[in-house]
Scaffold this active site. Structure first.
Site, PDB file in Angstrom:
ATOM      1  CD  GLU A 293      -1.574   2.073   1.889  1.00 41.93           C
ATOM      2  OE1 GLU A 293      -1.575   3.343   1.499  1.00 41.93           O
ATOM      3  OE2 GLU A 293      -1.358   2.254   3.193  1.00 41.93           O
ATOM      4  CB  CYS A 327      -2.073   6.490   2.566  1.00 43.22           C
ATOM      5  SG  CYS A 327      -0.396   5.865   3.336  1.00 43.22           S
TER       6      CYS A 327
END
Length: 542
Positions: A293, A327
């Site tokens: 990720e 993020c």
């Protein structure tokens, strides 16, 4: 397997404590914060049953008071990393053969330790190391990590129960074996929960793990190791090393026993590691699993029908909580021109109500410092360029100061160019860029949102028009792995919104779901026939 089909405790999301003035949890975390802040800790390497101090150390300082030292950590040599790999492989057989309910019990105990005696410790450590407010620390270091550990156990039991059909005279069954070798976990600074989950999820499924935490998160990573040890995790199952990232990765990825990468971090590092794994493919005993990720350039898109105050709140929370260092943080926003001025005024009112960036110990602060000087300098340079650009203007914030801490004011850039650099580049800080589109260009704006960024992690659409919501949901189906309707694009909850994105944002293996755990097992199908044939002839032969 154990002597029974065991039902694990039902996973329920850990309640978020309020830390309101006068509450016992507030007093406990402030007391622990002061104790940590006014002492120093020395963090060793954790290899097998040893805590190794190499003598090559790096200081640990809070981002909001970077001249204050709270400890140091030891950095590994190549020989130390090789030793960590060897210790993991030596521990593998016993751990992989341990009945699953015994592995589950370790991590369920770890969850209860975090919920109880370690809650103030892990939150205070996260406040100091990563400069998180108590609310951000609570939802991350305590609640999300607890949720990861408990839900992963539940997901593991569901995976094991998933079995094939059996026909008359045969019994088909599937074993979910751990991977053959070791997993290499690389974790980021921004979420203590991710730092704990990446090694723990692979270990839960019977794997052994080489864990390299971010240099900026080692302080709270030590608390995670303390918890795992107290929970009874056997020596060698998770070995934690710090040091030169290139060297550590070279050792891990050059081992023939490397069997998987569990990564959260930057896109360019993930791509480099993937390339390195590809170049080494002939060395490995098995094809490694690669789970990552990475970055995001996450969007908020407001339809002309959207409620202005709701949009403003989504921007303020989505862009500025934890200084935009999620993020999933909102970093590009598309507003209809008919409401842009009104929404911007509301955002400015919100930001003006913040205290100036300061220490998380002062619980009246909504934002604190960015993680380190490199991040500060990068953000300051983009702010300076926006001040000089004829395509952009700073409408909120724009100031910064690193004399005491790495403080960047929450900053809103308004641009006339939808492809302006801060609309496309991941900044990872409290800077959001807004583009105002013509109200009648809704469909063109959907295409713009989809094509502007290489990333596809999170995104949000706000509208009171159900047809517009449906249109956006379809048009932006590949633009975000987590898509939010009438909400900010942050705050995924384990068990409710499994997290991950595609394109340059990663492999979308959804942390906090059974999908992620399945990457750390290799199924073996066993077919048993009860009455074995003794004649090769089939009936068609006559």
């Amino acid at each position: 397997m154990g002597k029974g089909f065991f039902q694990v405790p039902t996973a329920i999301n850990e309640p978020v404590k309020s830390y309101a003035p006068g509450s016992p949890e507030r007093e406990a975390v402030l007391e622990q914060y002061k104790a940590f802040y006014n002492s120093q800790v020395e963090v060793p390497l954790y290899i097998g049953d040893e805590e190794i101090k190499t003598g090559d150390t790096q200081k640990m300082t809070p981002p909001h008071d970077h001249k204050h030292v709270v400890g140091s950590f030891h950095k590994a040599t190549k020989a130390d990393v090789e030793k960590a790999v060897a210790n993991g492989l030596a521990a593998r057989e016993n751990w992989a053969n341990l009945t699953w309910e015994q592995r589950a019990a370790v991590f369920l105990k770890a969850a209860d330790l975090i919920a109880g005696p370690y809650r103030a410790k892990i939150n205070a450590a996260t406040m100091i190391a990563q400069s998180k407010t108590i609310h951000q620390a609570e939802i991350d270091a305590a609640c999300e990590l607890i949720d990861f550990l408990r839900f992963n156990v539940e997901f593991m039991s569901q995976i094991y129960q998933e079995q094939p059909e059996s026909a008359e005279g045969i019994w088909n069954r599937v074993e979910y074996r751990p991977l053959e070798g070791f997993i290499y976990a690389i974790t980021p600074f921004n979420f203590t929960a991710i730092a704990g989950n990446l090694p723990a999820s692979a270990a839960l499924m019977g794997n052994v793990v080489l864990w390299k935490p971010s240099d900026s998160q080692v302080y709270s990573a030590k608390i995670i190791m303390d918890i795992f040890k107290e929970a009874g995790l056997p020596n060698g199952v998770i070995n934690m090393v710090m040091g030169d990232p290139v060297m550590v990765s070279d050792v891990a990825l050059n081992s023939p026993d490397f069997s998987g990468l569990h990564f959260t971090g930057s896109t360019h590092v993930f791509r480099a590691l993937w390339k390195q794994i590809g170049n080494n493919i002939d060395k490995y005993r098995t094809y490694p699993r690669i789970v990552g990720e990475t970055g995001g350039k996450d969007f908020i898109l407001a339809h002309p029908s959207a409620n202005s105050k709701q949009v403003a709140t989504a921007i303020t929370r989505g862009a500025f909580e934890f200084q935009g260092q999620k993020c999933s943080a909102a970093s590009r926003v598309y507003l209809p021109k008919s409401k842009a001025e009104e929404i911007l005024a509301m955002v400015k009112t919100d930001v003006d109500s913040f205290n100036k960036p300061g220490s998380p110990e002062d619980m009246s602060n909504f934002i604190t410092a960015v993680i380190h000087e490199g991040s500060f300098d990068k953000l300051a340079s983009y702010i300076d360029r926006a001040k000089e650009s004829n395509e952009a203007e700073i409408v909120v914030g724009g100031n910064y100061d690193k004399s005491v801490g790495y403080f960047i004011e929450p900053t809103v850039i308004l641009t006339t160019n939808p492809k302006y650099e801060t609309m496309e580049t991941e900044l990872f800080g409290p800077v959001v860029t807004i583009y105002a589109y013509e109200d009648n260009n809704w469909e063109e704006t959907l295409k713009l949102v989809d094509t502007t960024s290489e990333y596809a992690l999170t995104g949000a659409v706000l509208s009171t028009d159900r047809y517009a919501i449906d249109q956006a949901t379809k048009a932006l189906q590949n633009s975000a792995g987590n898509f939010y309707i009438n909400d900010k694009p942050t705050g995924a909850v384990v068990g409710q919104q499994p997290f991950g994105g595609a394109r340059a944002s990663g492999t979308n293996d959804k942390a906090g779901s059974a999908q992620n755990l399945l990457r750390w097992v290799s199924p073996r199908l066993i077919k048993e026939t009860f009455v074995t044939p003794v004649d090769y002839r089939y009936p068609f032969l006559g």
